[in-house]
Scaffold this active site. Structure first.
Site, PDB file in Angstrom:
ATOM      1  N   GLU A 257     -22.351  23.646 -82.370  1.00 17.71           N
ATOM      2  CA  GLU A 257     -21.983  24.316 -83.859  1.00 17.71           C
ATOM      3  C   GLU A 257     -20.571  24.850 -83.893  1.00 17.71           C
ATOM      4  O   GLU A 257     -20.634  26.078 -83.109  1.00 17.71           O
ATOM      5  CB  GLU A 257     -23.187  24.854 -84.142  1.00 17.71           C
ATOM      6  CG  GLU A 257     -23.339  24.893 -85.500  1.00 17.71           C
ATOM      7  CD  GLU A 257     -23.653  26.346 -86.112  1.00 17.71           C
ATOM      8  OE1 GLU A 257     -22.595  27.041 -86.573  1.00 17.71           O
ATOM      9  OE2 GLU A 257     -24.446  27.017 -85.807  1.00 17.71           O
ATOM     10  N   CYS A 296     -21.167  31.087 -90.216  1.00 21.08           N
ATOM     11  CA  CYS A 296     -20.511  30.041 -89.920  1.00 21.08           C
ATOM     12  C   CYS A 296     -20.776  29.028 -91.082  1.00 21.08           C
ATOM     13  O   CYS A 296     -20.177  27.776 -91.426  1.00 21.08           O
ATOM     14  CB  CYS A 296     -21.182  29.241 -88.511  1.00 21.08           C
ATOM     15  SG  CYS A 296     -22.996  29.453 -88.366  1.00 21.08           S
TER      16      CYS A 296
HETATM   17  P1  NDP Z   1     -16.029  31.776 -78.705  1.00 21.12           P
HETATM   18  O1  NDP Z   1     -15.927  30.154 -78.625  1.00 21.12           O
HETATM   19  O2  NDP Z   1     -14.883  32.237 -77.849  1.00 21.12           O
HETATM   20  O3  NDP Z   1     -17.384  32.167 -77.915  1.00 21.12           O
HETATM   21  C1  NDP Z   1     -18.609  31.906 -78.057  1.00 21.12           C
HETATM   22  C2  NDP Z   1     -19.595  31.934 -77.010  1.00 21.12           C
HETATM   23  O4  NDP Z   1     -18.926  31.058 -76.212  1.00 21.12           O
HETATM   24  C3  NDP Z   1     -19.626  33.293 -76.587  1.00 21.12           C
HETATM   25  O5  NDP Z   1     -20.946  33.671 -76.057  1.00 21.12           O
HETATM   26  C4  NDP Z   1     -18.545  33.406 -75.352  1.00 21.12           C
HETATM   27  O6  NDP Z   1     -18.737  34.149 -74.559  1.00 21.12           O
HETATM   28  C5  NDP Z   1     -18.794  31.925 -74.887  1.00 21.12           C
HETATM   29  N1  NDP Z   1     -17.625  31.380 -74.041  1.00 21.12           N
HETATM   30  C6  NDP Z   1     -16.513  31.384 -74.234  1.00 21.12           C
HETATM   31  N2  NDP Z   1     -15.557  30.728 -73.358  1.00 21.12           N
HETATM   32  C7  NDP Z   1     -16.648  30.259 -72.430  1.00 21.12           C
HETATM   33  C8  NDP Z   1     -16.649  29.023 -71.652  1.00 21.12           C
HETATM   34  N3  NDP Z   1     -15.299  28.746 -71.088  1.00 21.12           N
HETATM   35  N4  NDP Z   1     -17.929  28.740 -70.855  1.00 21.12           N
HETATM   36  C9  NDP Z   1     -18.936  29.098 -71.660  1.00 21.12           C
HETATM   37  N5  NDP Z   1     -19.010  29.833 -72.577  1.00 21.12           N
HETATM   38  C10 NDP Z   1     -18.044  30.446 -72.965  1.00 21.12           C
HETATM   39  O7  NDP Z   1     -16.335  32.040 -80.026  1.00 21.12           O
HETATM   40  P2  NDP Z   1     -16.228  33.693 -80.561  1.00 21.12           P
HETATM   41  O8  NDP Z   1     -17.662  33.967 -80.720  1.00 21.12           O
HETATM   42  O9  NDP Z   1     -15.407  34.408 -79.840  1.00 21.12           O
HETATM   43  O10 NDP Z   1     -15.514  33.378 -82.043  1.00 21.12           O
HETATM   44  C11 NDP Z   1     -13.993  32.885 -82.261  1.00 21.12           C
HETATM   45  C12 NDP Z   1     -14.118  32.236 -83.430  1.00 21.12           C
HETATM   46  O11 NDP Z   1     -15.039  30.907 -83.266  1.00 21.12           O
HETATM   47  C13 NDP Z   1     -14.398  32.890 -84.523  1.00 21.12           C
HETATM   48  O12 NDP Z   1     -13.280  33.609 -84.874  1.00 21.12           O
HETATM   49  C14 NDP Z   1     -14.548  31.635 -85.456  1.00 21.12           C
HETATM   50  O13 NDP Z   1     -13.556  31.068 -86.008  1.00 21.12           O
HETATM   51  C15 NDP Z   1     -15.426  30.673 -84.468  1.00 21.12           C
HETATM   52  N6  NDP Z   1     -16.867  30.712 -84.769  1.00 21.12           N
HETATM   53  C16 NDP Z   1     -17.348  29.864 -85.580  1.00 21.12           C
HETATM   54  C17 NDP Z   1     -18.589  29.725 -85.642  1.00 21.12           C
HETATM   55  C18 NDP Z   1     -19.305  28.614 -86.332  1.00 21.12           C
HETATM   56  O14 NDP Z   1     -20.579  28.242 -86.239  1.00 21.12           O
HETATM   57  N7  NDP Z   1     -18.486  28.020 -87.396  1.00 21.12           N
HETATM   58  C19 NDP Z   1     -19.647  30.619 -85.224  1.00 21.12           C
HETATM   59  C20 NDP Z   1     -18.918  31.869 -84.517  1.00 21.12           C
HETATM   60  C21 NDP Z   1     -17.467  31.756 -84.213  1.00 21.12           C
HETATM   61  P3  NDP Z   1     -17.846  35.649 -74.524  1.00 21.12           P
HETATM   62  O15 NDP Z   1     -18.185  36.252 -75.740  1.00 21.12           O
HETATM   63  O16 NDP Z   1     -18.578  36.131 -73.213  1.00 21.12           O
HETATM   64  O17 NDP Z   1     -16.541  35.106 -74.206  1.00 21.12           O
END
Ligand code: NDP
Length: 681
Positions: A257, A296
């Protein structure tokens, strides 16, 4: 809270040996905690889920799992004050926290209830009807769902530290899969607090929930065919996960998602003085400001008819002007902070990108008046409304993950649908209209591109849950850019974790495998009427073949007169004879079913406590006067209730005529005492 967040691994809390990354309070900029997963043994974590959590969970039936979920939801409800206090540090107002915390706990209650009402008290789910695969009936097919034997890894975004975890955990738990939860680092302290309360409750079997505080490290390398990953976050991380060798080569199931440029469309029927106009404006403002737009499902694109656009912009701006931004601890505050200063920078960049094809018509991305906090050290941002220029492309591509929305205009309904689709697939859309034709045209146009569509008007507004709220009973997820995943949706969300297998076998074998009697399987007629048997004594396949009864014309006349059902096929010989279906007077279907009950019933007080319904009733062959009917009743499924001293028995009923042709088939549903005589009698 400890100075360094810990992970919960293989039954122990684990603290990394290093200092970890600092996690800051979104409102004050002060350090909340530090986080690190260095040194964490990811292989041991996966092995623990596989060898301890999964087997323990799969020992339990769906009903037993559901009752643990209910107990856990009740338990967590006692610690809401603690969770709310931590939630405020993520920048959330009380209302935002309610969506996250109460929403998460409510999702567990919903799954507990659905699990006990809609799943069997068993570990196997039957899918669809029996398929006859041979003429003689000795070879049949049935689809079944069983629990996968792997772990469910859940990687969550920063915006819903509680709901994000629980909405993924509850369906996986019901499905029999142990969870490994990895919250986003920025808000993981709230998730960690909830997991601590869960662990100390002792309600869950060991190994069914583990937590990673900090980076996911080499977790994905440890996964294999039976494991799954459910991810919520950015499209960028989603792409990394999609290309991970475990997903590409070892068949790890990945549900995504990611970004979603959700829209709300105002119908062409709506004028400025219609109630729908206000509903639309309120909806956009609410989605921009709840959780500071970090949802989201938030409305990123407000798609409105050209002629009314000025009025819409004016009305949204007037409402936004009343939104007080600041420290959630201050009562007057309606919108808190973004999750971090880094997130604010990201949103500012997104607004800059949007500005290449849109004007800012409300708010200043670089400055905001803040109540009860410092505007720069806290991650505060003004709500920002933009208005797109004709032909704008950025609003369909750039997701500003904050209190930002763009107004776009259209001239025909077809154009509105086309604009919505330019988001390339979204989680949720809404349509505000009071015109049924527009509702049908737009909803069916939006549906292929969306996971959920809300149609809002004066009739449902007061009770509507709003554009942005995913509900446990409805699917959450969207096609294309939104990731293509699907979560929740009631029992659908449970079945996503299970393997569907087509079983081909004889009816007897299928009965043995599924624990449910299959048409064509052996029946047990031991001369004891099955209505004299308690749940403890009844067996699958126990049956009774009734006496025969001739249905007379007098019976049909009497039934017609008695019930008032004087439909011509039962009362008018000439008209009935002319009917292409009947060719003469026929018995009422309900008369046949009533006579069948009279044939199979055992009338004395006994273990059968009540008849609570009939399922799948079909009338197959008309019954004419002087036909003789007979009923065969067979125990198909026995479901003891965990919280009562009785259970449900589903009986297969087949009524046949003198030629052995089936005239009616159905399932009779009864409640039967677990023991008889009961202890009270
Ligand atoms: P990320 O994709 O950076 O992080 C989401 C999750 O993935 C976090 O738990 C993160 O951990 C983890 N993660 C990051 N890199 C890896 C990897 N290589 N392997 C496994 N897990 C990983 O998104 P953010 O939460 O930082 O949000 C960034 C942007 O994403 C937002 O600004 C927005 O634009 C979008 N977003 C969209 C959503 C939606 O459903 N539409 C929901 C949330 C965000 P950690 O925090 O430890 O890096």
């Amino acid at each position: 809270m400890s100075a360094l967040l810990e992970s919960y691994v293989a039954g122990n809390w684990y603290a990394a040996p290093d200092e970890g990354e600092t996690v800051l309070d979104a409102v004050t900029g002060e350090e909340v905690t530090r986080i690190s997963s260095r040194g964490l043994d990811f292989a041991a974590m996966v092995a623990h889920a596989h060898q301890v959590g999964g087997p323990a969970l799969r020992e339990l039936t769906f009903h037993e799992r559901a009752s643990l979920l209910k107990a856990l939801a009740k338990h967590l409800g006692k610690f809401k004050d603690e969770f709310y206090a931590l939630s405020a540090r993520t920048g959330a107002t009380r209302r935002d926290s309610m969506v996250d915390i109460d929403g998460g706990i409510g999702t567990m209650f919903s799954y507990a209830s659905k699990g006990s009402r809609e799943l069997p008290n068993d570990t196997v789910v039957l899918d669809g009807n029996l398929e006859q695969l041979s003429k003689g009936g000795t070879f049949v097919g049935q689809h079944v769902y069983t629990s996968r034997t792997g772990a469910a890894v859940q990687i969550n975004a920063f915006n819903f530290p509680v709901w994000g975890m629980l909405e993924k955990f509850a369906p996986a738990f019901l499905a029999g899969l142990p969870s490994i939860v990895k919250p986003a680092s920025q808000t993981a302290y709230l998730t960690e607090a909830v997991v601590r309360r869960i662990v100390e409750s002792g309600i869950l079997p060991e190994g069914t929930l583990q937590l990673i505080s900090g980076s996911a490290g080499t977790l994905l390398d440890e996964l294999s065919e039976q494991d799954s990953v459910a991810f919520t976050g950015s499209a960028h991380t989603a792409e990394i996960l999609r290309n991970h060798p475990s997903v590409l080569r070892r068949g790890v199931h990945l549900g995504v998602e990611a970004d979603s440029l959700n829209c709300s469309i105002l119908g062409t029927d709506v004028t400025t003085d219609a109630p729908e106009f206000d509903l639309f404006v309120k909806g956009v403002v609410s989605e921009m400001t709840v959780k500071a737009g970090q949802k989201c499902t938030a409305i990123r694109r407000a798609i409105v008819p050209e002629g009314i656009a000025d009025a819409v912009v004016e009305a949204i701006s007037a409402r936004l002007a009343k939104i007080v931004v600041g420290n959630p601890a201050d009562e007057s505050v309606r919108m808190g902070a973004l999750a971090s200063v880094a997130q604010r920078d990201e949103v500012r960049k997104a607004i800059e990108a949007l500005r290449s094809s849109a004007e800012v018509v409300y708010g200043d991305p670089d400055s905001v008046d803040v109540v009860g906090a410092d505007a720069e050290s806290g991650a505060f941002l003004s709500p920002v409304l933009l208005r797109a220029r004709p032909g704008a492309t950025e609003p369909h591509d750039v997701e500003p993950f904050g209190p930002v929305s763009t107004v776009l205009t259209y001239s025909t309904t077809a154009e509105a649908i086309e604009l919505a689709a330019r988001g390339k697939g979204s989680l949720a859309a809404s349509l505000v209209t009071h015109d049924p034709d527009i509702a049908r045209q737009v909803t069916l146009g939006l549906a292929p591109w969306h996971g959920r569509v809300l149609v809002l008007d004066r009739d449902d507004a007061a009770e509507s849950t709003g554009h942005g709220s995913p509900l446990p009973v409805l699917v959450h997820g969207g096609p294309g850019r939104a990731g293509g995943g699907e979560e929740l949706g009631g029992i659908r969300g449970v079945l996503h974790h299970m393997q569907r297998t087509a079983i081909q076998a004889s009816p007897d074998m299928l009965t043995a495998i599924t624990g449910r009697w299959t048409a064509g399987a052996r029946r047990n007629d031991d001369a004891i009427h099955p209505f004299r048997k308690s749940l403890a004594e009844l067996g699958i396949g126990d049956s009774i073949v009734s006496e025969r009864r001739t249905v007379s014309l007098a019976d049909i006349d009497h039934f017609a007169e008695f019930t008032g059902d004087t439909f011509y096929a039962h009362t008018d010989p000439e008209a009935a004879a002319a009917s292409p279906l009947f060719g003469g007077i026929v018995a009422h279907g309900y008369l046949v079913v009533s006579l069948a009950a009279g044939l199979f019933v055992e009338p004395n007080p006994g273990p059968v406590l009540a008849n609570f319904g009939v399922d799948n009733l079909r009338f197959l062959t008309p019954v004419k006067a002087e036909d003789s009917i007979q009923v065969t009743l067979t125990v198909k499924q026995i479901t003891p209730r965990t919280s009562a001293d009785y259970g449900e028995v589903r009986w297969d009923a087949v009524v046949t005529n003198q030629d052995d042709a089936p005239v009616a088939t159905y399932d009779v549903l009864t409640l039967v005492a677990k023991t008889w005589p009961t202890t009270e009698s």
